[in-house]
Write an enzyme that holds these catalytic residues in place. Structure first.
Site, PDB file in Angstrom:
ATOM      1  N   GLY A  43       0.825  -1.202   0.000  1.00  0.00           N
ATOM      2  CA  GLY A  43       0.000   0.000   0.000  1.00  0.00           C
ATOM      3  C   GLY A  43       0.860   1.253   0.000  1.00  0.00           C
ATOM      4  N   GLY A 130      -1.222  -1.938   6.958  1.00  0.00           N
ATOM      5  CA  GLY A 130      -2.437  -1.216   7.310  1.00  0.00           C
ATOM      6  C   GLY A 130      -2.348  -0.544   8.665  1.00  0.00           C
ATOM      7  N   HIS A 304       2.509  26.732 -22.054  1.00  0.00           N
ATOM      8  CA  HIS A 304       3.428  25.785 -22.697  1.00  0.00           C
ATOM      9  C   HIS A 304       4.860  26.306 -22.553  1.00  0.00           C
ATOM     10  CE1 HIS A 304       4.984  22.935 -25.663  1.00  0.00           C
ATOM     11  NE2 HIS A 304       5.670  23.966 -26.168  1.00  0.00           N
TER      12      HIS A 304
END
Length: 324
Positions: A43, A130, A304
């Site tokens: 995770g 977790g 840009h």
């Protein structure tokens, strides 16, 4: 007010209680670099620490029970992150469950089952599987409060618990568990109590980031989640290989992906893996918060060359995927 947070969840692995291991908190106390760090859990925490220590110079093996890294992310984002991990020389094992642990510091062995490995050895072990809420040993029963089976407290949209004049904030209340959501929780409670304002968690747009390379920034529904929810989904994608600024800075791994509702042009989710992804996703956060559509974002002029052009062109390329 209850703001007790969470701690690392320690999985049921035979022998783990006899083996020295680290959590995301204690690993930072190391003064010597592990020669080979084993990371159990793919995770946010597992991926961030795996790449961090690989770049420090450790050999790293990352072991994930699910079939992909970051299983809560859009599959295209998970794939981009795995590409970044393997490019760094990290051994990534998915679909692999650790069932046993033996050894001491310098020689730790994990017994694993699954699609990619049976037996893995390393010098140090990080458990990143977790978070568990710190709701035990608080005496909540004296307030008439009982956490849910996972240990979280139930709250309403104003973060009130079932006990009078008791609020639960941050990780303890479940749901998105990020520093920025906890901070917003505090603002909701402050304005409710001291300003008599009507602020709640209802409908709030919660982004998040994963500080890997490529960096993840995401908000809203993934493509599979949007389809499962019944939306008529259209998708826009821009790879960073096609972004001039990304090529100029030599960082072209990853993509920007929009998930939108074909019926309304509403942005359902935006998922980025790439340079400065955690910043770029805020374009979508503002659009979703204000109700702007992906077509409006596509029509907005972007400077840009910038990385933000990837967001603009991804929105401009939204279309129905063939076969979807």
């Amino acid at each position: 007010m209850l703001v007790t947070g969470t701690r690392s969840t320690i999985p049921a692995i035979d022998g783990l209680d006899t083996v020295p291991y680290f959590t995301s908190r204690t690993l930072l106390d190391l003064t010597d670099l592990p020669s080979h760090l084993l990371v159990v859990g793919g995770g946010y925490v597992g991926c961030e620490f795996a790449q961090m220590f690989r770049r420090f110079g450790s050999e790293v093996t990352l072991i994930q029970r699910a079939d992909r890294l970051l299983p809560g992310e859009d599959p295209d984002i998970s794939a981009a992150v795995r590409e970044g991990m393997t490019a760094d020389g990290i051994t990534v094992l998915t679909g692999t469950t650790c069932t046993a642990a033996t050894g001491t510091t310098g020689n730790i062995r994990l017994g694993c089952t699954g699609s990619e490995a049976d037996d893995i050895t390393g010098s140090h072990l990080l458990i990143a599987t977790g978070r568990t809420p710190n709701s035990d040993n608080l005496g909540l029963e004296y307030l008439g409060l009982e956490p849910d089976p996972q240990g979280f407290l139930t709250v309403d949209a104003s973060l009130r618990t079932d006990a009078e004049n008791v609020w639960a904030l941050g990780d303890l209340r479940g749901g998105p568990m990020f520093t920025h959501t906890a901070r917003d929780d505090a603002d909701i409670v402050y304005r409710t109590i001291f300003r008599s304002q009507d602020r709640t968690t209802t409908g709030r747009i919660v982004p998040h980031a994963v500080f890997t390379d490529p960096e993840v920034g995401a908000v809203g529904l993934t493509e599979p989640a949007a389809r499962a929810a019944g939306y008529d989904v259209v998708v826009g994608r821009q790879d960073f290989t096609g972004v001039v600024k990304a090529r100029a800075i030599g960082n072209t791994r990853g993509l920007v992906k929009f998930v939108a509702d074909a019926a309304t042009d509403r942005i359902l989710g935006c998922h980025i893996a790439g340079p400065d992804g955690g910043n770029l996703v805020h374009e979508a956060v503002i659009a979703m918060t204000t109700g702007a559509t992906y077509t409006q974002l596509a029509q907005a002029i972007h400077i840009h060359p910038t990385l933000a052009e990837a967001v603009n062109t991804a929105a401009g390329g939204v279309h129905r995927e063939i076969g979807a």
